[in-house]
Design a protein around this motif. Structure first.
Motif, PDB file in Angstrom:
ATOM      1  N   GLN A  20       0.826   8.770  -2.084  1.00 35.89           N
ATOM      2  CA  GLN A  20       0.041   9.720  -2.867  1.00 35.89           C
ATOM      3  C   GLN A  20      -1.002  10.431  -2.006  1.00 35.89           C
ATOM      4  O   GLN A  20      -1.202  11.642  -2.125  1.00 35.89           O
ATOM      5  N   ASP A  21      -1.654   9.692  -1.115  1.00 38.27           N
ATOM      6  CA  ASP A  21      -2.682  10.293  -0.262  1.00 38.27           C
ATOM      7  C   ASP A  21      -2.099  11.268   0.754  1.00 38.27           C
ATOM      8  O   ASP A  21      -2.687  12.323   1.033  1.00 38.27           O
ATOM      9  N   SER A  24       0.201   4.011  -2.821  1.00 39.08           N
ATOM     10  CA  SER A  24      -1.091   4.688  -2.680  1.00 39.08           C
ATOM     11  C   SER A  24      -1.111   5.592  -1.458  1.00 39.08           C
ATOM     12  O   SER A  24      -1.642   6.720  -1.503  1.00 39.08           O
ATOM     13  N   GLY A  53      -9.541   0.703  -2.036  1.00 38.56           N
ATOM     14  CA  GLY A  53      -8.576   1.584  -1.395  1.00 38.56           C
ATOM     15  C   GLY A  53      -7.647   0.836  -0.445  1.00 38.56           C
ATOM     16  O   GLY A  53      -7.883  -0.319  -0.079  1.00 38.56           O
ATOM     17  N   TRP A  54      -6.578   1.520  -0.046  1.00 36.16           N
ATOM     18  CA  TRP A  54      -5.544   0.853   0.753  1.00 36.16           C
ATOM     19  C   TRP A  54      -6.036   0.414   2.129  1.00 36.16           C
ATOM     20  O   TRP A  54      -5.513  -0.535   2.708  1.00 36.16           O
ATOM     21  N   CYS A  90       0.808  -1.230   0.000  1.00 35.80           N
ATOM     22  CA  CYS A  90       0.000   0.000   0.000  1.00 35.80           C
ATOM     23  C   CYS A  90       0.840   1.279   0.000  1.00 35.80           C
ATOM     24  O   CYS A  90       0.270   2.376  -0.031  1.00 35.80           O
ATOM     25  N   ASP A 137      -7.166  -1.662  -5.660  1.00 31.83           N
ATOM     26  CA  ASP A 137      -7.800  -1.015  -6.807  1.00 31.83           C
ATOM     27  C   ASP A 137      -9.294  -0.788  -6.604  1.00 31.83           C
ATOM     28  O   ASP A 137      -9.839   0.220  -7.029  1.00 31.83           O
TER      29      ASP A 137
END
Length: 464
Positions: free
Chosen positions: A71-72, A68, A200-201, A65, A197
């Protein structure tokens, strides 16, 4: 388990002369060479394999994860490296404690108690991430705590197997249970990529943590009685008297070059594995984006392929290495010769394939090289991992704890250093060169100084 129960409860005078129920418990705890209580033996074998699987499901949730989450939360490579490596900050602190407790109260109890705690922390990780604006601090804290709780697992497992499994069967037994690490990484890579996908993580942590808690409930209900756990908790709270039988021969162990050789080799093996485990998902995502490999953006199959295939190869490789190790010993080859051969494969040949990863621009070749490197590293289960049991079966949990503490400390440095090298050089080649250099040092040390003769006996009994 039978001898432990007799010692702790004090209701039998002769170890090994147990009633029917105690015999079942002893067999179930790992004495797989006996025919008694076959269903219990199979249940414990499967439970330990599944426990190792779930350990790695929780452990690799963060690497899967990390892109992702970066990025968040706006993490750069150095910050992501801090979060990924923070697991090992906690992991290195409880290795020796876990092994010593396994030697004294039973590895199966230590495993169950720790699993219940790390399963809860894993499932609660998404909640911790949103407690405040300092996401990096909370995620680092949760990973340190997870590392603390998981650090006792393999030393306790080593203690359990060293006391219950014969030397001629250790390779296959440890490799079988150890295959759970690859299976767990495979499950999280396959299912986790889809969950990532689709939902979410956060869903990846709910999945791995929830499964661990279900496993704990199963083991508690069907394989361990409430009396066993209450007894273990009482021992932990009050402490056991340290008899001469349970004292660790510190000076005797650490004066032997073979002990230092296995510790350094375990350090090298763990560090190399942790670097690959932490950075391979990011390597594939950044080096081979969807446009480069011909898949549409957001394709779950693209993430599935590089998160699954290397670990899918590693499972049969681990089982084969254990079978080959025990077969060679049964054919008359010296134990240390077999252990060193396994390390040539596990540290030597695997590092060559790791080097190849940094010198190819082909997605298919990279998957093949990664699969070969990860698969060959499983040969370490039949090399240094069981060599610790060869050297000191009476305190194997403690010695494995020392060796794995060194490996975890090296993992902290290695994973952080990997992130630093990527950030400063802009090249993944430097990371794979680092893996190869560490593996080569460990291999050379073990080839020169490695032995399989017991070193935990008093001088008067060394030749027995």
């Amino acid at each position: 388990m039978c001898s432990q129960r007799a010692r702790l409860q004090g209701h039998r005078e002769t170890v090994g002369l147990c009633g029917p129920r105690d015999s079942c418990l002893e067999a179930a705890a790992g004495l797989w060479s006996r025919r008694a209580c076959r269903p219990e033996c199979q249940a414990w074998t499967g439970a330990l394999l599944l426990g190792t699987c779930l350990l790695y499901c929780a452990r690799v949730s963060m690497p899967v994860c990390s892109v992702s989450m970066s990025q968040d939360f706006g993490w750069n490579k150095k910050e992501a490296g801090i979060v990924l490596s923070s697991f090992f900050w906690g992991y290195c602190l409880t290795q020796i404690v876990g092994g010593h407790l396994g030697d004294r109260i039973g590895g199966e109890k230590v495993i169950l108690l720790s699993a219940s705690a790390w399963g809860f922390i894993t499932a609660a990780t998404p909640m911790l991430a949103h407690l405040g604006s300092t996401h990096l601090v909370f995620m680092t804290f949760s990973r340190i705590l997870t590392g603390l709780l998981q650090g006792v697992y393999f030393p306790a497992l080593t203690s359990l197997l060293s006391q219950k499994v014969r030397e001629s069967e250790r390779g296959f037994t440890y490799s079988t249970v150890g295959a759970g690490s690859q299976f767990g990484t495979l499950v999280t890579g396959a299912v986790g990529s889809l969950l990532l996908d689709w939902y979410g993580w956060q869903s990846v942590f709910y999945f791995s943590g929830g499964l661990t808690l279900l496993w704990v409930c199963y083991v508690y209900r069907y394989l361990l009685s409430e009396q066993d756990l209450i007894l273990a908790l009482g021992v932990l709270a009050q402490g056991l008297p340290m008899s001469q039988h349970t004292k660790v021969p510190w000076r005797q162990l650490f004066r032997k070059p073979s002990v230092w050789a296995v510790i350094f080799s375990q350090l090298s093996s763990a560090c190399s594995f942790f670097i690959l485990l932490s950075w391979l998902p990011t390597f594939f995502k950044e080096t081979f984006p969807s446009s480069k490999v011909g898949w549409p953006p957001g394709s779950s199959f693209r993430g599935w392929i590089f998160n699954v295939v290397p670990w899918l190869v590693a499972i049969p490789a681990s089982l084969f290495s254990g079978f080959l190790s025990d077969h060679l010993i049964s054919q008359g080859y010296r134990t240390i010769t077999v252990r060193k051969f396994m390390q040539v494969m596990g540290l030597g040949l695997s590092s060559i394939f790791a080097l190849c990863l940094g010198h190819t621009s082909s997605f298919c070749k990279s998957v093949v090289f990664a699969s070969a490197s990860i698969g060959l590293q499983t040969f370490n289960h039949s090399g240094i991992s069981v060599n610790i049991q060869d050297l000191a079966p009476s305190c194997a949990g403690f010695l494995f704890g020392v060796a794995n503490t060194a490996g975890a400390l090296a993992g902290v440095v290695g994973v952080c250093l990997g992130g630093y090298l990527i950030e400063t050089t802009g090249s993944w080649t430097s990371v794979f060169n680092l893996v190869a250099a560490i593996s080569s040092l460990g291999l050379c040390t073990f080839l020169v100084f490695g032995q399989a003769k017991r070193v935990d006996l008093s001088p008067a009994h060394e030749d027995l």
